[in-house]
Write a protein that holds these residues in place. Structure first.
Motif, PDB file in Angstrom:
ATOM      1  N   UNK A  38       0.841  -1.184   0.000  1.00  0.00           N
ATOM      2  CA  UNK A  38       0.000   0.000   0.000  1.00  0.00           C
ATOM      3  C   UNK A  38       0.879   1.237   0.000  1.00  0.00           C
ATOM      4  N   UNK A  39       0.370   2.293  -0.562  1.00  0.00           N
ATOM      5  CA  UNK A  39       1.137   3.527  -0.568  1.00  0.00           C
ATOM      6  C   UNK A  39       0.477   4.534   0.349  1.00  0.00           C
ATOM      7  N   UNK A  40       1.203   5.560   0.671  1.00  0.00           N
ATOM      8  CA  UNK A  40       0.611   6.620   1.453  1.00  0.00           C
ATOM      9  C   UNK A  40       1.439   7.000   2.656  1.00  0.00           C
ATOM     10  N   UNK A  41       0.884   7.912   3.429  1.00  0.00           N
ATOM     11  CA  UNK A  41       1.597   8.458   4.578  1.00  0.00           C
ATOM     12  C   UNK A  41       1.882   7.398   5.625  1.00  0.00           C
ATOM     13  N   UNK A  42       0.901   6.541   5.895  1.00  0.00           N
ATOM     14  CA  UNK A  42       1.086   5.525   6.935  1.00  0.00           C
ATOM     15  C   UNK A  42       2.177   4.535   6.552  1.00  0.00           C
ATOM     16  N   UNK A  43       2.222   4.159   5.266  1.00  0.00           N
ATOM     17  CA  UNK A  43       3.258   3.231   4.815  1.00  0.00           C
ATOM     18  C   UNK A  43       4.637   3.882   4.940  1.00  0.00           C
TER      19      UNK A  43
END
Length: 702
Positions: A38-43
């Protein structure tokens, strides 16, 4: 456009699920596949090193909640199969009417190598600092009233008094401080510290005069002594005597800007003054004039009576010209028998009149040597520095053309450069030398010579072994006479022919070594000079690599020599060039080290293996203590930084023995061996076999 960027680009939008986006280079930088996670800030937060997550979280919170904030953060991020690497994260936000971020666009850049370099530089700095701290300096302490409480033995020797004599005396009764190289007295930093106006360590350089009258240049560091309760109860002062270093620095500055024989300023310093005159002409409409003087009979004196007579002629000639100048005029020796004169705020007609006055004095002057007298002649060129002058090259070319035309007009006369003069335009500047060089290169009249470099640490008896040598170049003129490199190399460099010459030399020398494997197996290193232009010439580095491979030459047999001036002028490119060849196994030497002011400042940056100590220091070490101290300082600094040293201009046994005592590693000069045409060099040394193919190739040029 974004997808093709070299940095990793990312995008975040507030409150919109699935709106976050990473560019392809972002995945590649992190070692991930597009469909792998998954991509994004949390990753991204999960990938950040645990010790850096809170820092990132705080910075992110400020970015999205405080309008006008920027994200600029260095953190460690886990890269697949590589572990944690340092990255620079940037981010810029767009805000809604409430002041909260609605969208953030940013990038990440891999800065791991830069971080490693910073660590390495810090470690090197720590080593140097530790070395400096081990030096015993003068230390004294005072109470809050400025009365001396303690001095160590080094301070006692420095101040020429005992601890008992100094104890209890006010510091102002022991030393006075002045600005460096000035009679202006300065406030005592110890008293400034004790007054409370200086809360931290204070460092400064100053001239110190003791009450006994002795004067030194020192580096002082004054540290306040503060109790746990915060009360100032005294100060401790450390004084490092840098008198000799300052003398060396002044000597270096002088040597860098002056001709050692005549004490006139040299070419580089003269050109600096001419540039100022050009600027004044353009901005303040203040014209100046330039005069070139070329001694016409210098070579005859040199050939008939030797260099001592030639040197004396140059000295007397410079004194003769100086006697005819105004206080604002600037005279320089450009090299050999060439002199130049800058007449500031002087019209061309006044300059022409001055040139004729100087020529008349020269014609009336007779040079006497060994009870024989000689008439001295000079060819003189004159040019104006006005608003129409483009740059330094234009001005120098103009006056050089006028001087050359004076030679062509029968010598011993004055010619003035004027735009439109057909004869002047036909002989502009150094084009004549460029033409001679090109012709010599095409006709095989460039002469490859070699000069020994001996190991004076391993070679205890100072016997000349030629298993180390430097390649030098000479040129034969149309009559077969050898022309020294300082005659044609300036034109070669000015017109960007240096890379072509360097390629020619490299190809010939590597071919020679490849055809004579017995030589290759016996030599230590073959040193080859590279110009500053070659360091930045496109394709030159691949050319070297290809030639080493073509001729199957072991890189560790080759040492490339570069001048500090060329290296510093293109520091980043030079450093990259040097490191690339060092990675192959080649060695590098910094030539003429010590001749420039910035030598020591850039020494840690350039990854060279050898320092070639400038010959102007070496040649006088047997009768000049300052020169000896300078050679010793350069040698010791080189060894501290892990570099070996080579002394140039080693012309006699006495100089060689002093260099041995100092601890210099290698020696080069007439005492070790004079430059010889390459085949003669090998035939006169331990290398006897010259392959027929090589002999044929070098037959035309020695």
């Amino acid at each position: 456009m974004i997808q093709g960027a070299q940095e990793g680009i990312w995008e975040w939008q507030a409150g919109i699920e699935g709106s976050e986006w990473w560019s392809q280079p972002m995945y590649e930088l992190l070692g991930l596949q597009v469909d792998e996670c998954d991509i994004g800030l949390s990753q991204l937060q999960r990938l950040i090193h645990p010790d850096d997550r809170e820092i990132f979280a705080n910075a992110w919170a400020k970015l999205i909640s405080e309008k006008g904030m920027q994200l600029l953060l260095e953190v460690r991020i886990a890269v697949k199969k590589q572990g944690y690497r340092w990255f620079l994260i940037r981010g810029t936000a767009d805000y809604d009417y409430t002041g909260n971020a609605k969208k953030v666009v940013g990038s990440i850049s891999d800065i791991h190598l830069q971080k490693q370099t910073q660590v390495q530089l810090a470690e090197e700095k720590d080593k140097v600092v530790a070395t400096l701290r081990s030096i015993v300096d003068a230390v004294l302490t005072t109470n809050e009233r400025g009365e001396v409480q303690y001095i160590n033995q080094a301070a006692a020797r420095f101040l020429n008094c005992t601890e008992e004599e100094a104890k209890g005396k006010h510091i102002e009764n022991i030393i006075d401080l002045y600005e460096e190289e000035s009679d202006k007295k300065i406030d005592n930093p110890i008293l400034s510290c004790l007054s409370g106006s200086q809360k931290k360590n204070q460092k400064l350089n100053a001239d110190i005069v003791t009450k006994s009258g002795a004067k030194y240049t020192v580096q002082l560091m004054v540290t306040p002594l503060i109790s746990q309760a915060g009360r100032l109860y005294g100060a401790v002062t450390v004084m490092n005597d840098v008198t000799n270093l300052r003398l060396l620095a002044r000597r270096l500055r002088y040597q860098a800007s002056h001709d050692s024989l005549t004490s006139l300023i040299n070419r580089s310093e003269f050109e600096r003054n001419v540039r100022k005159a050009i600027l004044n002409a353009k901005t303040k409409q203040k014209s100046s004039s330039l005069i070139y003087l070329d001694l016409d009979r210098f070579k005859m004196v040199n050939d008939l009576y030797g260099h001592a007579a030639g040197d004396e002629l140059l000295i007397q000639f410079s004194n003769l010209v100086k006697s005819k100048l105004r206080g604002t005029d600037i005279l320089a020796r450009l090299g050999g028998d060439e002199f130049a004169l800058l007449l500031t705020q002087c019209s061309i007609s006044e300059a022409e009149e001055k040139a004729h006055e100087i020529l008349q004095s020269i014609q009336e002057y007779k040079f006497i040597w060994e009870q024989k007298s000689f008439n001295v002649e000079a060819s003189i060129g004159v040019a104006e520095i006005n608003q129409k002058c483009f740059d330094l090259s234009y001005v120098l070319s103009a006056v050089d053309s006028a001087c050359y035309l004076a030679k062509e007009s029968g010598r011993n006369c004055v010619r003035v450069f004027r735009e439109g003069d057909e004869d002047i335009n036909r002989r502009r500047g150094q084009e004549r030398w460029l033409q001679r060089f090109d012709k010599a290169l095409n006709e095989g009249r460039l002469v490859v010579t070699a000069q020994s470099i001996i190991n004076i640490k391993a070679n205890k008896n100072a016997k000349v072994d030629k298993n180390g040598f430097e390649i030098l170049i000479r040129m034969q003129d149309d009559s077969g006479r050898l022309v020294p490199p300082n005659a044609f190399l300036p034109a070669v460099e000015r017109y960007n022919r240096a890379p072509k010459l360097d390629r020619w030399i490299l190809d010939k020398v590597l071919f020679l070594l490849s055809e004579n494997r017995n030589i290759l197996s016996q030599i230590d290193k073959c040193s080859i000079n590279l110009s500053g232009q070659s360091l930045v010439s496109e394709g030159f580095l691949p050319f070297i690599v290809a030639k080493l491979k073509e001729y199957a030459i072991e890189p560790n047999k080759i040492c490339f020599e570069i001048t500090e001036t060329a290296a510093i002028a293109n520091l980043d490119q030079a450093t990259s060039f040097v490191q690339s060849l060092k990675d192959l196994g080649c060695y590098f030497a910094l030539d003429d080290f010590g001749s420039g002011l910035s030598s020591f400042a850039y020494l840690k940056t350039l990854p060279v293996d050898f320092l070639k100590i400038d010959g102007m220091f070496v040649k006088d070490i047997h009768n000049d203590n300052v020169s000896r101290a300078m050679v010793k300082a350069i040698n010791e600094m080189g060894h501290v930084l892990g570099k070996q040293t080579i002394a140039e201009y080693v012309e006699n046994e006495e100089i060689l023995n002093i260099l041995k005592d100092i601890g210099v590693d290698f020696a080069q000069g007439f005492h070790a061996g004079r430059p010889e045409p390459i085949l003669e060099f090998f035939k006169s040394s331990q290398f006897k076999v010259i392959a027929p193919k090589t002999r044929k190739l070098f037959a035309a040029n020695g």
